[in-house]
Design an enzyme around this catalytic site. Structure first.
Site, PDB file in Angstrom:
ATOM      1  CG  HIS A 170      10.874 -15.324  11.806  1.00 33.54           C
ATOM      2  ND1 HIS A 170      10.874 -14.524  12.932  1.00 33.54           N
ATOM      3  CD2 HIS A 170      10.394 -14.552  10.791  1.00 33.54           C
ATOM      4  CE1 HIS A 170      10.417 -13.338  12.604  1.00 33.54           C
ATOM      5  NE2 HIS A 170      10.114 -13.312  11.322  1.00 33.54           N
TER       6      HIS A 170
ATOM      7  CB  CYS B 271      13.103 -12.113  10.518  1.00 26.40           C
ATOM      8  SG  CYS B 271      12.077 -10.651  10.458  1.00 26.40           S
TER       9      CYS B 271
ATOM     10  CG  ASN C 290       7.649 -10.951  12.578  1.00 30.00           C
ATOM     11  OD1 ASN C 290       8.735 -10.949  13.138  1.00 30.00           O
ATOM     12  ND2 ASN C 290       7.526 -10.986  11.264  1.00 30.00           N
TER      13      ASN C 290
HETATM   14  O1  UT7 Z   1       9.394 -11.259   9.505  1.00 31.59           O
HETATM   15  C1  UT7 Z   1       9.528 -11.108   8.134  1.00 31.59           C
HETATM   16  C2  UT7 Z   1       8.717 -12.065   7.436  1.00 31.59           C
HETATM   17  N1  UT7 Z   1       7.378 -11.542   7.233  1.00 31.59           N
HETATM   18  C3  UT7 Z   1       6.433 -12.404   6.949  1.00 31.59           C
HETATM   19  O2  UT7 Z   1       6.660 -13.591   6.948  1.00 31.59           O
HETATM   20  C4  UT7 Z   1       5.077 -11.888   6.539  1.00 31.59           C
HETATM   21  C5  UT7 Z   1       4.600 -12.691   5.342  1.00 31.59           C
HETATM   22  N2  UT7 Z   1       3.297 -12.283   4.866  1.00 31.59           N
HETATM   23  C6  UT7 Z   1       2.160 -12.543   5.563  1.00 31.59           C
HETATM   24  O3  UT7 Z   1       2.212 -13.076   6.665  1.00 31.59           O
HETATM   25  C7  UT7 Z   1       0.840 -12.221   4.914  1.00 31.59           C
HETATM   26  O4  UT7 Z   1       1.062 -11.878   3.565  1.00 31.59           O
HETATM   27  C8  UT7 Z   1       0.069 -11.066   5.610  1.00 31.59           C
HETATM   28  C9  UT7 Z   1      -0.453 -11.538   6.954  1.00 31.59           C
HETATM   29  C10 UT7 Z   1       0.980  -9.879   5.799  1.00 31.59           C
HETATM   30  C11 UT7 Z   1      -1.139 -10.628   4.779  1.00 31.59           C
HETATM   31  O5  UT7 Z   1      -1.980 -11.739   4.526  1.00 31.59           O
HETATM   32  P1  UT7 Z   1      -2.496 -12.052   3.054  1.00 31.59           P
HETATM   33  O6  UT7 Z   1      -3.405 -13.196   3.152  1.00 31.59           O
HETATM   34  O7  UT7 Z   1      -1.272 -12.209   2.188  1.00 31.59           O
HETATM   35  O8  UT7 Z   1      -3.323 -10.753   2.701  1.00 31.59           O
HETATM   36  P2  UT7 Z   1      -3.099  -9.682   1.547  1.00 31.59           P
HETATM   37  O9  UT7 Z   1      -1.902  -8.834   1.814  1.00 31.59           O
HETATM   38  O10 UT7 Z   1      -3.173 -10.378   0.216  1.00 31.59           O
HETATM   39  O11 UT7 Z   1      -4.402  -8.800   1.726  1.00 31.59           O
HETATM   40  C12 UT7 Z   1      -5.704  -9.348   1.548  1.00 31.59           C
HETATM   41  C13 UT7 Z   1      -6.719  -8.275   1.860  1.00 31.59           C
HETATM   42  C14 UT7 Z   1      -6.441  -6.949   1.162  1.00 31.59           C
HETATM   43  O12 UT7 Z   1      -7.698  -6.392   0.832  1.00 31.59           O
HETATM   44  P3  UT7 Z   1      -8.277  -6.486  -0.686  1.00 31.59           P
HETATM   45  O13 UT7 Z   1      -7.236  -5.837  -1.531  1.00 31.59           O
HETATM   46  O14 UT7 Z   1      -8.400  -7.965  -0.941  1.00 31.59           O
HETATM   47  O15 UT7 Z   1      -9.566  -5.773  -0.595  1.00 31.59           O
HETATM   48  C15 UT7 Z   1      -5.809  -6.113   2.234  1.00 31.59           C
HETATM   49  O16 UT7 Z   1      -6.026  -4.742   2.039  1.00 31.59           O
HETATM   50  O17 UT7 Z   1      -6.694  -7.994   3.262  1.00 31.59           O
HETATM   51  C16 UT7 Z   1      -6.555  -6.581   3.463  1.00 31.59           C
HETATM   52  N3  UT7 Z   1      -5.837  -6.361   4.705  1.00 31.59           N
HETATM   53  C17 UT7 Z   1      -6.447  -6.297   5.892  1.00 31.59           C
HETATM   54  N4  UT7 Z   1      -7.742  -6.392   6.225  1.00 31.59           N
HETATM   55  C18 UT7 Z   1      -8.027  -6.294   7.545  1.00 31.59           C
HETATM   56  C19 UT7 Z   1      -4.491  -6.217   4.880  1.00 31.59           C
HETATM   57  N5  UT7 Z   1      -4.233  -6.051   6.188  1.00 31.59           N
HETATM   58  C20 UT7 Z   1      -5.423  -6.092   6.826  1.00 31.59           C
HETATM   59  C21 UT7 Z   1      -5.797  -5.995   8.171  1.00 31.59           C
HETATM   60  N6  UT7 Z   1      -7.116  -6.111   8.485  1.00 31.59           N
HETATM   61  N7  UT7 Z   1      -4.900  -5.826   9.165  1.00 31.59           N
END
Ligand code: UT7
Length: 305
Positions: A232, A115, A262
């Site tokens: 980005h 990225c 993204n």
């Molecule tokens: O281009 C390269 C750079 N990439 C990035 O910059 C991405 C950076 N990371 C992020 O943007 C965020 O970490 C995400 C958007 C990917 C995820 O958000 P988060 O607030 O960090 O969520 P998390 O991964 O901690 O997940 C929280 C909860 C989990 O459930 P439990 O374990 O709390 O029950 C996940 O299983 O959200 C759940 N979850 C979802 N729920 C509904 C993960 N994906 C989804 C989804 N829909 N699509």
């Protein structure tokens, strides 16, 4: 810092016609429009049906060349940033040379910095440009080709698209900062995109703030004096956190991730083109471009539009 920078002569962008909304994802994985918007800011993304990484790159490049209004024969350097070329070789940039009818005595290559690819490519172009040379720098991706559409934690984040710029050497400010740390745990594309979202989130916010600060320190100005930030487009919360930590109004951060998600190496030139076309970036504005991603790589550029 060098004694010369680049002038952006023209920009262009392209995206597949097919739009996939958050509700469309709610039909294929356990997710919701509310979760995706609140965690990322993304509302929809473009997913290729007929289009390819090459066709998107070509469309964006055509538009950038038209907008630049220059003779394409002046192009002496073509760099295409991508992690989703249809084939290992020939490089996308070689097809761009052929299909745009560019001259043969040029340097054309693809660059992989995930990225951060467009940032690395623009820095490379600035460093390689001859005094009379003109460079075509493109970021193009079809991330849908490496997306696991059964993995809700990644599939809702990514989209397809391309952006392109035509630049020439010019006596303008150009400052840059980059890093790479060789991490292959947080974010990798083997068959599909694999990501430790929270780890990348922390890295991204920190890297963005540090690279922005490093380039404005080189300029000798303050972050508050920068007119626009085009970063980005991974997650609205990353950009909001960075704006807060850098103490600049979020309105100065151009965003189009709500419509495109993204798009990796394509996201910065795609946003740059849209910022220019919507007159949110105007001639004379100072702008910081900043990217972060797999590698882990990060980079920022300060320039004047
Ligand atoms: O281009 C390269 C750079 N990439 C990035 O910059 C991405 C950076 N990371 C992020 O943007 C965020 O970490 C995400 C958007 C990917 C995820 O958000 P988060 O607030 O960090 O969520 P998390 O991964 O901690 O997940 C929280 C909860 C989990 O459930 P439990 O374990 O709390 O029950 C996940 O299983 O959200 C759940 N979850 C979802 N729920 C509904 C993960 N994906 C989804 C989804 N829909 N699509």
């Amino acid at each position: 810092m060098t004694d010369f920078g680049i002038r952006i002569l023209g920009t262009g962008s392209a995206a597949p016609a097919n739009i996939m909304t958050n509700d469309d994802f709610a039909h294929i994985v356990d997710t919701s429009d509310e979760w995706i918007i609140s965690r990322t800011g993304i509302r929809s993304r473009r997913i290729a049906t007929e289009e390819t990484t090459l066709s998107l790159a070509l469309d964006a490049a055509h538009m950038a060349l038209d907008n630049a209004g220059i003779d394409p024969q002046r192009i002496s350097l073509v760099i295409c940033a991508s992690i989703t070329a249809e084939q290992m070789t020939p490089a996308l940039s070689c097809y761009l040379q052929r299909d745009l009818g560019l001259r043969e005595d040029l340097l054309a290559f693809d660059l992989n910095a995930a990225c951060s690819g467009f940032i690395y490519s623009l820095i490379t172009a600035q460093r390689l440009l001859d005094p009379d040379g003109v460079a075509l720098v493109v970021g193009s991706e079809t991330l849908s080709s490496v997306t696991d559409f059964t993995d809700r934690s990644t599939c809702v984040l990514f989209g397809d698209g391309a952006g392109a710029v035509v630049v020439e050497r010019a006596p303008l400010p150009f400052f840059w900062a980059t890093t790479v740390c060789g991490d292959d745990e947080s974010l990798a594309v083997r068959k599909y995109i694999e990501m430790d979202g929270p780890a990348v989130f922390r890295f991204a916010t920190d890297a963005l703030c540090k690279r922005v600060q490093e380039v404005v320190d080189q300029v000798g100005c303050s972050v508050e004096e920068v007119d626009r930030f085009i970063c980005h487009q991974a997650n609205e919360r990353i950009l909001a956190n960075a704006a807060k930590q850098l103490n600049v109004p979020l309105e100065r951060f151009f965003m189009n991730l709500a419509d495109f998600g993204n798009t990796s190496a394509a996201s910065i030139p795609l946003a740059l083109d849209e910022a220019i076309r919507s007159k949110q970036l105007e001639r004379g504005h100072s702008v910081v471009l900043a990217g972060f991603g797999g590698g882990l790589t990060s980079g920022a550029i300060y320039l004047e539009y």
